[in-house]
Design a protein around this motif. Structure first.
Motif, PDB file in Angstrom:
ATOM      1  N   THR A  83      -5.446   8.226   3.376  1.00  0.00           N
ATOM      2  CA  THR A  83      -5.328   6.768   4.165  1.00  0.00           C
ATOM      3  C   THR A  83      -7.148   7.210   5.523  1.00  0.00           C
ATOM      4  OG1 THR A  83      -4.405   8.244   5.738  1.00  0.00           O
ATOM      5  CG2 THR A  83      -3.376   6.281   3.709  1.00  0.00           C
ATOM      6  N   TYR A 140      -2.251   4.462  -6.746  1.00  0.00           N
ATOM      7  CA  TYR A 140      -1.931   5.389  -5.838  1.00  0.00           C
ATOM      8  C   TYR A 140      -3.480   6.212  -5.893  1.00  0.00           C
ATOM      9  CZ  TYR A 140      -0.241   9.444  -3.228  1.00  0.00           C
ATOM     10  OH  TYR A 140      -0.429  10.819  -2.822  1.00  0.00           O
ATOM     11  N   GLN A 141      -3.556   6.410  -4.563  1.00  0.00           N
ATOM     12  CA  GLN A 141      -4.560   7.219  -4.026  1.00  0.00           C
ATOM     13  C   GLN A 141      -3.658   8.605  -2.503  1.00  0.00           C
ATOM     14  OE1 GLN A 141      -8.107   5.275  -2.299  1.00  0.00           O
ATOM     15  NE2 GLN A 141      -7.935   3.210  -4.023  1.00  0.00           N
ATOM     16  N   ASP A 142      -4.722   9.453  -2.596  1.00  0.00           N
ATOM     17  CA  ASP A 142      -3.505  10.507  -2.249  1.00  0.00           C
ATOM     18  C   ASP A 142      -4.864  10.656  -0.725  1.00  0.00           C
ATOM     19  OD1 ASP A 142      -6.300  11.699  -2.921  1.00  0.00           O
ATOM     20  OD2 ASP A 142      -5.070  13.437  -3.433  1.00  0.00           O
ATOM     21  N   ASP A 175      -0.954   4.193  -0.371  1.00  0.00           N
ATOM     22  CA  ASP A 175      -1.247   5.796  -0.517  1.00  0.00           C
ATOM     23  C   ASP A 175      -1.141   6.454   0.307  1.00  0.00           C
ATOM     24  OD1 ASP A 175      -2.573   4.419  -2.745  1.00  0.00           O
ATOM     25  OD2 ASP A 175      -4.480   2.992  -0.975  1.00  0.00           O
ATOM     26  N   ASP A 201       0.527  -1.187  -0.370  1.00  0.00           N
ATOM     27  CA  ASP A 201       0.041   0.180   0.201  1.00  0.00           C
ATOM     28  C   ASP A 201       0.583   1.156  -0.145  1.00  0.00           C
ATOM     29  OD1 ASP A 201      -1.939   1.979   0.587  1.00  0.00           O
ATOM     30  OD2 ASP A 201      -2.969   1.276   2.120  1.00  0.00           O
TER      31      ASP A 201
END
Length: 226
Positions: free
Chosen positions: A104, A100-102, A85, A83
């Motif tokens: 959590t 990717y995600q900005d 992120d 992970d």
């Protein structure tokens, strides 16, 4: 959270090649603290299943992983996907990680997302009919002992993932255990045990030293049966 089944576009693949592999380093020590892997593994050698069903380690895999529990801990034995992120860093960004995600699920004390490059954290499945982590006393910032190849790394519960997949941790967790931390190509296919201590809370969540101190204390109490 990593989703292995999403195909890479040509552009994403080219970006990953241009970025190059992430550097990897083996863990500097056999364990953090005085509780060794063998002591912890001996305490979680048999499973009292507390999940209503089984989890998959990847989208395409068969569901084989139960969540197990004792009075003090929740544990599972799975793989480790990476992970990346949270905060955008040199190692964790759209070029390094096509998934990717900005953000959590849980945030630092200053309100910002966690930093997967520097903070060891693990991912728990989002609540579902299979299992709801909150009902078992597992919450954001809870302390986790992650065990791989005789090494113990303390981490925090830092993110949530798919409802049917289990076995994921930040690239910092992987790197500390000598696992390839690359979010696109790294991870471990098996052999990772996650021991989550019930009703624990690391404060602030971003303090790894606080996680080690609390994790060591709870792990010692758990293996000694106090």
């Amino acid at each position: 959270m990593r989703r292995r089944t999403l195909p890479l576009t040509a552009a994403a693949g080219a970006a990953l090649l241009a970025a190059g592999p992430l550097p990897t380093t083996a863990s500097a020590s056999v364990r953090e603290g005085s509780v060794d892997a063998a002591e912890l593994l001996a305490k979680v050698s048999s499973c009292r299943q507390i999940s209503s069903g089984l989890y998959r380690t990847d989208e395409e895999a068969t569901a084989t992983v139960p969540v197990c529990g004792t009075d003090d801990v929740v544990f599972r034995k799975a793989d480790m996907d990476i992970d990346c992120d949270g905060q955008r860093t040199a190692a964790c960004n759209e070029n390094r990680d096509p998934w990717y995600q900005d953000d959590t699920a849980f945030h630092q004390s200053d309100g910002r997302p966690l930093n997967a490059e520097t903070l060891p954290y693990v991912v728990v499945p989002s609540a579902s009919g299979i299992w709801d982590h909150t009902s078992a006393g597992i919450k954001g910032g809870g302390v986790v002992a992650v065990i791989h190849h005789g090494q113990v790394e303390y981490a925090v519960v830092g993110d949530t993932g798919p409802t049917s997949i289990i076995g994921e941790a930040s690239c910092a967790t992987a790197q500390a255990l000598g696992i390839d931390p690359d979010p696109a190509t790294g991870g471990a296919e098996s052999g990772v045990t996650y021991v989550l201590f019930k009703n624990s809370q690391v404060s602030p969540i971003e303090s790894h030293s606080a996680a080690v101190a609390l994790g060591e204390r709870l792990a010692r109490r758990f293996v000694d049966g106090d």
